[in-house]
Motif scaffolding. Structure first.
Motif, PDB file in Angstrom:
ATOM      1  N   GLY A 305       0.817  -1.213   0.000  1.00 14.08           N
ATOM      2  CA  GLY A 305       0.000   0.000   0.000  1.00 14.08           C
ATOM      3  C   GLY A 305       0.849   1.260   0.000  1.00 14.08           C
ATOM      4  O   GLY A 305       0.473   2.269   0.598  1.00 14.08           O
ATOM      5  N   PRO A 363       1.480   4.034   5.449  1.00 12.15           N
ATOM      6  CA  PRO A 363       0.319   4.726   6.014  1.00 12.15           C
ATOM      7  C   PRO A 363      -0.825   3.756   6.342  1.00 12.15           C
ATOM      8  O   PRO A 363      -1.048   2.789   5.615  1.00 12.15           O
ATOM      9  CB  PRO A 363      -0.097   5.690   4.901  1.00 12.15           C
ATOM     10  CG  PRO A 363       0.485   5.122   3.657  1.00 12.15           C
ATOM     11  CD  PRO A 363       1.689   4.309   4.025  1.00 12.15           C
ATOM     12  N   ALA A 364      -1.486   4.027   7.458  1.00 11.82           N
ATOM     13  CA  ALA A 364      -2.624   3.189   7.866  1.00 11.82           C
ATOM     14  C   ALA A 364      -3.843   3.555   7.028  1.00 11.82           C
ATOM     15  O   ALA A 364      -4.138   4.730   6.833  1.00 11.82           O
ATOM     16  CB  ALA A 364      -2.915   3.403   9.347  1.00 11.82           C
ATOM     17  N   THR A 365      -4.525   2.537   6.505  1.00  9.74           N
ATOM     18  CA  THR A 365      -5.737   2.767   5.708  1.00  9.74           C
ATOM     19  C   THR A 365      -6.818   1.820   6.207  1.00  9.74           C
ATOM     20  O   THR A 365      -6.529   0.849   6.903  1.00  9.74           O
ATOM     21  CB  THR A 365      -5.475   2.465   4.222  1.00  9.74           C
ATOM     22  OG1 THR A 365      -4.817   1.194   4.135  1.00  9.74           O
ATOM     23  CG2 THR A 365      -4.598   3.514   3.580  1.00  9.74           C
ATOM     24  N   ILE A 366      -8.056   2.101   5.863  1.00  6.39           N
ATOM     25  CA  ILE A 366      -9.150   1.229   6.276  1.00  6.39           C
ATOM     26  C   ILE A 366      -9.704   0.541   5.036  1.00  6.39           C
ATOM     27  O   ILE A 366     -10.154   1.214   4.116  1.00  6.39           O
ATOM     28  CB  ILE A 366     -10.289   2.028   6.943  1.00  6.39           C
ATOM     29  CG1 ILE A 366      -9.746   3.009   7.970  1.00  6.39           C
ATOM     30  CG2 ILE A 366     -11.329   1.093   7.548  1.00  6.39           C
ATOM     31  CD1 ILE A 366      -9.321   2.421   9.265  1.00  6.39           C
ATOM     32  N   PRO A 367      -9.688  -0.783   5.002  1.00  3.60           N
ATOM     33  CA  PRO A 367     -10.202  -1.467   3.822  1.00  3.60           C
ATOM     34  C   PRO A 367     -11.724  -1.352   3.754  1.00  3.60           C
ATOM     35  O   PRO A 367     -12.393  -1.275   4.784  1.00  3.60           O
ATOM     36  CB  PRO A 367      -9.784  -2.923   4.025  1.00  3.60           C
ATOM     37  CG  PRO A 367      -9.603  -3.072   5.503  1.00  3.60           C
ATOM     38  CD  PRO A 367      -9.214  -1.723   6.034  1.00  3.60           C
TER      39      PRO A 367
ATOM     40  N   ARG B 186     -13.993 -11.726   5.992  1.00  7.64           N
ATOM     41  CA  ARG B 186     -13.618 -11.085   7.259  1.00  7.64           C
ATOM     42  C   ARG B 186     -14.024 -12.054   8.344  1.00  7.64           C
ATOM     43  O   ARG B 186     -15.216 -12.202   8.625  1.00  7.64           O
ATOM     44  CB  ARG B 186     -14.369  -9.774   7.484  1.00  7.64           C
ATOM     45  CG  ARG B 186     -13.895  -8.672   6.610  1.00  7.64           C
ATOM     46  CD  ARG B 186     -14.502  -7.341   7.001  1.00  7.64           C
ATOM     47  NE  ARG B 186     -13.871  -6.344   6.158  1.00  7.64           N
ATOM     48  CZ  ARG B 186     -13.698  -5.087   6.492  1.00  7.64           C
ATOM     49  NH1 ARG B 186     -14.129  -4.638   7.646  1.00  7.64           N
ATOM     50  NH2 ARG B 186     -13.098  -4.253   5.685  1.00  7.64           N
ATOM     51  N   ILE B 219      -6.019  -6.068  -0.697  1.00 12.00           N
ATOM     52  CA  ILE B 219      -5.773  -5.799   0.733  1.00 12.00           C
ATOM     53  C   ILE B 219      -4.275  -5.516   0.930  1.00 12.00           C
ATOM     54  O   ILE B 219      -3.420  -6.255   0.443  1.00 12.00           O
ATOM     55  CB  ILE B 219      -6.209  -7.001   1.593  1.00 12.00           C
ATOM     56  CG1 ILE B 219      -7.733  -7.161   1.579  1.00 12.00           C
ATOM     57  CG2 ILE B 219      -5.710  -6.862   3.022  1.00 12.00           C
ATOM     58  CD1 ILE B 219      -8.501  -6.056   2.279  1.00 12.00           C
ATOM     59  N   THR B 220      -3.973  -4.415   1.609  1.00 13.10           N
ATOM     60  CA  THR B 220      -2.577  -3.997   1.768  1.00 13.10           C
ATOM     61  C   THR B 220      -2.139  -4.056   3.233  1.00 13.10           C
ATOM     62  O   THR B 220      -2.954  -4.191   4.142  1.00 13.10           O
ATOM     63  CB  THR B 220      -2.383  -2.541   1.304  1.00 13.10           C
ATOM     64  OG1 THR B 220      -3.076  -1.688   2.234  1.00 13.10           O
ATOM     65  CG2 THR B 220      -2.936  -2.319  -0.084  1.00 13.10           C
ATOM     66  N   GLY B 222      -1.072  -1.534   4.677  1.00 14.33           N
ATOM     67  CA  GLY B 222      -1.657  -0.319   5.232  1.00 14.33           C
ATOM     68  C   GLY B 222      -3.030  -0.620   5.825  1.00 14.33           C
ATOM     69  O   GLY B 222      -3.399  -0.101   6.884  1.00 14.33           O
ATOM     70  N   ASP B 223      -3.782  -1.496   5.155  1.00 14.49           N
ATOM     71  CA  ASP B 223      -5.103  -1.908   5.665  1.00 14.49           C
ATOM     72  C   ASP B 223      -4.951  -2.650   6.985  1.00 14.49           C
ATOM     73  O   ASP B 223      -5.760  -2.496   7.910  1.00 14.49           O
ATOM     74  CB  ASP B 223      -5.809  -2.819   4.658  1.00 14.49           C
ATOM     75  CG  ASP B 223      -6.174  -2.090   3.370  1.00 14.49           C
ATOM     76  OD1 ASP B 223      -6.279  -0.854   3.420  1.00 14.49           O
ATOM     77  OD2 ASP B 223      -6.364  -2.764   2.348  1.00 14.49           O
ATOM     78  N   LYS B 225      -2.574  -2.157   9.134  1.00 15.33           N
ATOM     79  CA  LYS B 225      -2.277  -1.153  10.167  1.00 15.33           C
ATOM     80  C   LYS B 225      -3.529  -0.387  10.583  1.00 15.33           C
ATOM     81  O   LYS B 225      -3.776  -0.185  11.769  1.00 15.33           O
ATOM     82  CB  LYS B 225      -1.214  -0.173   9.660  1.00 15.33           C
ATOM     83  CG  LYS B 225       0.187  -0.758   9.643  1.00 15.33           C
ATOM     84  CD  LYS B 225       1.218   0.259   9.152  1.00 15.33           C
ATOM     85  CE  LYS B 225       1.582   1.284  10.218  1.00 15.33           C
ATOM     86  NZ  LYS B 225       2.699   2.152   9.769  1.00 15.33           N
ATOM     87  N   GLY B 226      -4.331   0.007   9.585  1.00 16.01           N
ATOM     88  CA  GLY B 226      -5.522   0.797   9.879  1.00 16.01           C
ATOM     89  C   GLY B 226      -6.526   0.030  10.719  1.00 16.01           C
ATOM     90  O   GLY B 226      -7.091   0.544  11.687  1.00 16.01           O
ATOM     91  N   THR B 227      -6.734  -1.251  10.359  1.00 11.05           N
ATOM     92  CA  THR B 227      -7.723  -2.056  11.081  1.00 11.05           C
ATOM     93  C   THR B 227      -7.226  -2.360  12.495  1.00 11.05           C
ATOM     94  O   THR B 227      -7.990  -2.296  13.461  1.00 11.05           O
ATOM     95  CB  THR B 227      -7.995  -3.360  10.297  1.00 11.05           C
ATOM     96  OG1 THR B 227      -8.202  -3.039   8.927  1.00 11.05           O
ATOM     97  CG2 THR B 227      -9.219  -4.071  10.820  1.00 11.05           C
TER      98      THR B 227
END
Lengths: 682, 338
Positions: A305, A363-367, B186, B219-220, B222-223, B225-227
């Motif tokens: 990402g 960077p943190a993102t929300i899927p 999920r 899905i990365t 980064g996803d 980390k965010g979740t």
């Protein structure tokens, strides 16, 4: 891995203070657990994950630091040549199992003077957690720590016929290892043999008979590459883990042996008077090809990402000694260093890129969420049961899922066998529990020890058994114990001593709260751990889904409880299909109901359940409720009899009940009680 | 004239305010409303002496006054009566304890499980209830840990036979979810796991975990980390900081160890975080391509992330419990604190 800073400086100029190095190494994946001072130098305790055996060495750690800070590595001096023009000894190497031993390098040195190694070497070994032995052993250990490649030194004069034969053991074969233990071998284990028999368990430990001693003058050096899985199996089977096996089983450097031997040879010449007597022999029947992985920048970007500059990708791979060759735009074919046993797939390279990009910089993102959340099917019922039990004054416990022989003797299974663990920790944890009752009793006992004698506890957990055909069943159960104290006690009212009816009341309230399909508690033969005098079965839809009652006095005696335990155990999994019955609204009655109390005297043999069943069996549609208001046993009642007060509630949904009709209903019921149960009105 | 209304009203209110008993209110009532010699009757008698044109207005005012006086007296009387009735009842000693309703407690780990499960359901996860007695395949083999894999060392396992074991982690959710669901996935699973560690203050042969799997196209990391951030902030504290560093688990690549800022010293360094300001809380990473493939998910099309966390460890940190055994000894003095 213990890393002495003084020794580490041998391989590179350290970039900055230790306090800055520590977080850098940690963020690169090598956690520095602690920094201690040993003999005047700081020693880092670095945790090396099992996928990075290459970092189980000074050079490995140095390579990582060098890559992080763009430094150059100094790898140390090695012997210029490992050949002699005129061989002074004859020796041979024969690999008979190429799968388990793809490569074996030997070298013989003579003129060896065994003694102590120099102080500096001893200090470095000690700082790294190794005990100095003699110069020969110390040198092999030194090179092991430096390069991560294990070596072994044999006393050449103790090797029969100058032969090295690498082959599997025969089953039933035995040998005594360096530690003086006789080891039982099997045909999966790889051995190093001489002309007469085994001299080492390959990659694990040398044999006692060919050990270096003070009298040793000639040494055969071994540096090989063994198949990781085989070494691990042998080490596990023998229960013997060594510095060598630890590295081989994780994957040594298949291209490391030549340099490791050359380095060892150098020190043996420098520090032990060694001279090459038999030229190096590198037996390497089938060269191992370096791992090559296709790498696509787009893939890496998609997985991480982030966007990656091609220069960054190339420079990162190069500083870690990978060889990327461009194969079109954003694509490379990457050759991996021989010591990177962890490299297999593109994802492994992506992790290298991510490590140097910095996880913290992603960077943190929300899927996007494309599904509705959903609990498991049983969860709402379990949760409701727990909340109801809590409301009923019971505290939830969590016991270990294990059981011992004693538990199964005291609480035997009605059918099937307990599930036995092959490698239990203790006798008490030899089985999985087949009932929640033993755990509850233990919890009660524990609380009694702390003078907590009023206990209401429950547990919902899995119980296990193996059926006769060997199938394993794992079912959710709910069990509760109530004991001691009184219920409903307060400063105005002394309450009632806890007994069977409290337990039954709790079970019935629980089932009502869970909107259970029609159910009843009936007299039933008790499991052996319940007291026959007060035990019952919980019947739902004609199935027995639980038992309840007082614990057997003999068990109470055995547990030294001195107090009656009331236990219920319910097959919660079996119960679930009958719970949460659908709700169908019934219009509220528009007319008042009428109550009549009947006080009767009957024989003690008559059960309330039988009366109730008979009354309901009359089919009086206007009988809306039947309650047991009072049971009286005492002076005013003849011996062998008891008094009961029943409250009958009548309701006509269509109109007001007139006294005459109520009276006729009552009369019907009274005559039933008189005729069928010999009841007398009081 | 209107002055006389206001003046009379003021006088009345003054009388009424001093009437602190029913008897006294009656006296006030008589003074103002008595038919023969009440004040209002007296005023009404003056009507006849007034000029004809003033009479209607005066009459209306007096009627208004009468209505007001009547209603005020009634109010006063009702209030006093209510208070006197209640005073006549037996007085409760409100300091005595109420009759107790015994309320039980829910196990602290179960409470946390509930909370965690709720968070995941709110994030669109499906909760799977999975077996504790598990096949080697689901626990190890399909998670890229074939037999003789060194990583199995870290999870010393209870076996029933060659293929049957007590699960050592809830990561079994990865394989089960990919078998029973199609991407987008999920899934989360919570429950007991077992390792062959003798019971001591920091180890238990049984403990509890929560494991998470997300698989979808694109899905990365980064996803991940965010979740994770949403999850950790909800479980611990909205101000918590999180960091990922490289770590190794055979079933993820890249793999990460996840730390949270120390909840005891808020990052300044203490005994619990070994002066580092960070506490290791869970392991995470991008699902290993081998794991996707073995479960029949096309790794060219889909990617995913997974993480696993010890629930007991969270409870230990959140509540400051100093001995893991307390969770399984079932001492009521302990349980009653939650």
């Amino acid at each position: 891995m213990k890393i002495s800073i003084e020794w580490l400086r041998e391989y590179l100029d350290l970039p900055e203070s230790l306090e800055q190095l520590r977080p850098s190494l940690t963020m690169a994946g090598h956690v520095v657990e602690s920094i201690t001072e040993v003999a005047g130098t700081p020693v880092l305790e670095v945790e090396i994950t099992s996928n990075r055996p290459d970092c189980l060495s000074y050079l490995g750690i140095a390579r990582e630091i060098a890559a992080l800070y763009g430094k150059k590595i100094r790898s140390g001096r090695t012997a210029k040549s490992m050949r002699v023009r005129k061989e002074r000894v004859a020796y041979s190497i024969d690999i008979r199992d190429r799968d388990l031993c793809p490569r074996y390098i030997g070298l013989v040195l003579d003129g060896i003077r065994v003694g102590s190694s120099p102080d500096w070497m001893q200090r470095r070994l000690e700082a790294s957690g190794m005990r100095p032995v003699n110069n020969i052993v110390d040198i092999t250990n030194y090179v092991l720590l430096e390069r991560g490649h294990p070596l072994h030194a044999f006393d050449f004069d103790k090797l029969h016929e100058g032969k090295i034969i690498v082959s599997r053991a025969c089953s039933g074969q035995k040998m005594v290892t360096l530690d003086g233990v006789e080891r039982d071998l099997d045909s999966e284990m790889l051995l190093i043999n001489d002309g007469a028999g085994p001299v080492a368990i390959a990659g694990v430990m040398g044999g006692r008979d060919s050990e270096i001693s003070d009298a040793t003058t000639r040494v055969l050096l071994e540096c090989a590459y063994f198949q990781p899985a085989s070494i691990r199996r042998t080490s596990k089977k023998l229960g013997l883990s060594t510095e060598a096996s630890y590295r081989f089983e994780r994957g040594a450097d298949w291209d490391g042996p030549p340099a490791a031997v050359a380095r060892t040879c150098y020190w043996m010449q420098e520090l032990a008077g060694g001279r090459i007597a038999g030229s190096v022999q590198d037996v390497y029947p089938a060269a191992i090809a370096p791992v090559q992985i296709s790498f696509s920048r787009g893939r890496a970007e998609t997985l991480l990402g982030v966007s990656l500059a091609p220069e960054f990708v190339e420079s990162t791979l190069k500083c870690l000694h990978f060889r990327p060759v461009r194969k079109g735009k954003g694509k490379w074919l990457v050759q991996c260093p021989s010591y990177r046993a962890d490299m297999e797939l593109e994802a492994d390279l992506i992790e290298e890129i991510a490590r140097f990009y910095g996880y913290q910089n992603i960077p943190a993102t929300i899927p996007a969420c494309k599904s509705a959340g959903q609990s498991s099917a049983v969860h709402p019922m379990e949760q409701a049961a727990r909340n109801i039990m809590r409301g009923l004054g019971f505290s939830e416990i969590m016991s270990l899922s294990f059981a011992g022989v004693q538990d199964h003797r005291r609480f035997p299974l009605s059918d099937g066998l307990p599930l036995e663990i092959r490698n239990p920790l203790t006798e008490e944890t030899q089985f999985l529990r087949a009932s929640l009752a033993p755990g509850l009793v233990k919890a009660v006992k524990h609380n009694f020890n702390y003078n907590q004698r009023q206990v209401r506890i429950f547990e919902i957990a899995k119980i296990f058994r193996r059926s006769a055909d060997g199938a394993v069943s794992e079912r959710n159960a709910l069990a509760m114990i109530g004991t001691g104290g009184s219920t409903g006690r307060n400063w105005r009212n002394p309450g009632a001593e806890y007994d069977f009816y409290h337990l039954k009341g709790t079970v019935m309230a629980l089932l009502a709260g869970l909107r259970c399909a029609p159910h009843e508690v009936v007299p039933a033969p008790a499991p052996s751990w319940l007291n026959e005098a007060s035990s019952a079965a919980l019947m739902v839809a004609g199935k027995c889904l639980g038992v309840l009652g007082a614990m057997h006095p003999a068990l109470e005696e055995e547990f030294k409880l001195k107090q009656t335990m009331y236990i219920a155990e319910i097959d919660f999994q079996g119960l679930c299909p009958y719970l949460f019955s659908p709700i169908q609204f019934k219009p509220l009655p528009r007319f008042p109901s009428v109550e009549r109390d009947l006080s009767i005297v009957v024989s003690r043999e008559v059960s309330y359940g039988a009366l109730r069943l008979a009354i309901l069996g009359l089919g009086v549609g206007e009988l809306a409720a039947l309650e047991l208001m009072d049971v009286y046993e005492g002076d005013q009642i003849p011996a062998g009899k008891l008094g009961m007060t029943l409250r009958l509630t009548f309701l006509d949904r269509e109109g007001t009940l007139v006294v005459d009709r109520v009276q006729s209903f009552s009369d019907t019921i009274i005559s039933l009680l008189q005729n069928s149960f010999g009841a007398e009105l009081r | 004239m209107s002055g006389s209304f206001e003046e009379l009203r003021r006088q009345f209110e003054e009388d009424l305010v001093h009437a602190s008993s029913l008897d006294h209110v009656k006296l006030v009532r008589d003074k103002w409303l008595a038919r023969e010699n009440g004040i209002i009757t007296g005023e009404m008698r003056r009507l006849r002496d007034l000029p004809k044109e003033e009479r209607p207005a005066f009459g209306q005012e007096m009627n208004r006054l009468r209505a007001l006086v009547e209603s005020r007296i009634e109010e006063s009387r009702a209030a006093l009566q209510a208070s006197e009735v209640s005073k006549s009842r037996k007085r409760a000693d409100v300091t005595r304890p109420g009759y107790p309703h015994a309320l039980g407690t829910l196990h602290p780990i179960r409470q946390l499980q509930e909370e965690i499960e709720g968070i995941f359901v709110s994030l669109g996860f499906t909760v799977l209830d999975l077996p504790e007695v598990e096949l080697d395949y689901y626990n190890f083999e399909a998670l890229n840990m074939p037999r003789n894999h060194p990583a199995r060392d870290a999870q010393d396992t209870f076996y029933f036979d060659e293929n049957l074991l007590l699960r050592t982690h809830c990561s079994t959710v990865q394989v089960h979810a990919m078998e029973s669901m199609k991407p987008p996935i999920r899934a989360v699973s919570l429950g007991k796991v077992y390792r062959r560690d003798p019971f001591d203050a920091t180890h238990s042969p049984m403990f509890n975990q929560v494991d998470v799997l997300v698989v979808d196209a694109g899905i990365t990391m980064g996803d991940l980390k965010g979740t994770l951030e949403i999850f950790l902030k909800r479980v611990f504290h909205p101000d918590i900081k999180m960091r990922l560093r490289p770590g190794f688990f055979p079933f993820v690549e890249p793999g990460a160890e996840v730390d949270i800022s120390c909840i005891f010293c808020l990052g300044s360094g203490c005994r619990i975080c070994k002066q580092s300001g960070w506490i290791e809380i869970l392991g995470a990473g991008m699902v290993h391509p081998n794991v996707l493939r073995i479960s029949g998910v096309d790794d060219a099309k889909y990617s995913g992330f997974a993480w696993g966390m010890g629930i007991d460890r969270v409870a230990i940190l959140k509540y400051g419990v100093d001995d893991i055994r307390l969770f399984f000894e079932n001492d009521l003095r302990f349980l009653n604190q939650f």
